[in-house]
Design a protein around this motif. Sequence first.
Motif, PDB file in Angstrom:
ATOM      1  N   SER A 244      31.573 -44.655  15.389  1.00  0.00           N
ATOM      2  CA  SER A 244      32.513 -45.386  14.532  1.00  0.00           C
ATOM      3  C   SER A 244      33.713 -45.899  15.324  1.00  0.00           C
ATOM      4  N   ASP A 245      34.207 -45.088  16.252  1.00  0.00           N
ATOM      5  CA  ASP A 245      35.335 -45.535  17.081  1.00  0.00           C
ATOM      6  C   ASP A 245      34.929 -46.705  17.971  1.00  0.00           C
ATOM      7  N   ALA A 247      32.429 -48.821  17.509  1.00  0.00           N
ATOM      8  CA  ALA A 247      32.160 -50.003  16.696  1.00  0.00           C
ATOM      9  C   ALA A 247      33.456 -50.668  16.243  1.00  0.00           C
ATOM     10  N   ARG A 248      34.440 -49.846  15.918  1.00  0.00           N
ATOM     11  CA  ARG A 248      35.739 -50.396  15.497  1.00  0.00           C
ATOM     12  C   ARG A 248      36.374 -51.204  16.624  1.00  0.00           C
ATOM     13  N   GLU A 249      36.282 -50.677  17.847  1.00  0.00           N
ATOM     14  CA  GLU A 249      36.859 -51.399  18.988  1.00  0.00           C
ATOM     15  C   GLU A 249      36.169 -52.740  19.223  1.00  0.00           C
ATOM     16  N   LEU A 250      34.889 -52.807  18.891  1.00  0.00           N
ATOM     17  CA  LEU A 250      34.120 -54.037  19.082  1.00  0.00           C
ATOM     18  C   LEU A 250      34.058 -54.910  17.829  1.00  0.00           C
ATOM     19  N   SER A 251      34.728 -54.476  16.765  1.00  0.00           N
ATOM     20  CA  SER A 251      34.722 -55.196  15.477  1.00  0.00           C
ATOM     21  C   SER A 251      33.300 -55.379  14.944  1.00  0.00           C
ATOM     22  N   VAL A 252      32.527 -54.297  15.016  1.00  0.00           N
ATOM     23  CA  VAL A 252      31.163 -54.288  14.489  1.00  0.00           C
ATOM     24  C   VAL A 252      31.113 -53.356  13.277  1.00  0.00           C
ATOM     25  N   PRO A 253      30.677 -53.841  12.114  1.00  0.00           N
ATOM     26  CA  PRO A 253      30.572 -52.948  10.961  1.00  0.00           C
ATOM     27  C   PRO A 253      29.379 -52.007  11.100  1.00  0.00           C
TER      28      PRO A 253
END
Length: 292
Positions: A244-245, A247-253
Amino acid sequence: MNIVWLGFGKMGEPMAARVAAAGHALRVFDISEGRRAAARSRSMSVVESLEGALAQADAIVSSLPHDAAALHLLTGEGGALRHAKPGVLLIETSTISVSASVAVANSAAAREMGYLRAPISGSIAAAANGTLTTFVSGPLAVIEHAWPIVSAWASTIRVVGDAEQARVMKLAVNLMVTTLVASLGEAYALCTKGGIAPKAALDAISASAIGSPHLKFKADALERLDFTPTFTVAQMRKDLKLISDGARELSVPVLLGAAVEQIMCATEASGFGDEDYLACAKVIAGLSGRTV
């Protein structure tokens, strides 16, 4: 090669044994006396101090449980990279975050060390049999240099880039693995509450188009009600946070991943944190008014 092996845990032990059997001179370092004793029981050389061991090392292989352990043992005060001689090869096999791996990369570059990111995928049995999958990324010359060591534990080696791509690849695979097991738990509850015998349901699921080797392995365990950990709920929660961290950094849901994270949270809160992450099936069954 002369190798210093950092971390002799559940996966590190069979991997190290494979490397030693391949003819490499291997010395083990672990902060746990129990794990050091396990290494001695395999007739492996155990070192109490990294500084002396690293003076002769050609390579370092690390198999560690999380970011904090990796950063402490590799880049911290008194860590391996502080004592390694310039030019040593570092193969890092842990499931850690991209940011932690970048910190390791920076320290390795300062020592002119070759750094291979090499997270693994597979079971303890696969590690013992030398049939793990390993995702690797790093400079081509480093990959070639490390190949004889990595191939001792991995039958499948996938080169995915020249920097941190292997870290992302491992998290992506773990996202799919944990989602698959959670969906198995839901399908099992649906089938059994719908009047299908547990064995018939699991056999049919395993024989269906979705029946991958991993799903069949977990379905067999669920049929036996065997929640002996190959990877615990607590460990999977750690990986889900990394997912989750990242994905958040990569702006991926990661919508499914977020739902599974909550399922694993409920599973740990229900007292199953030290069981295999397949134990989520027990929580899902409970939510449906049934028991496993």
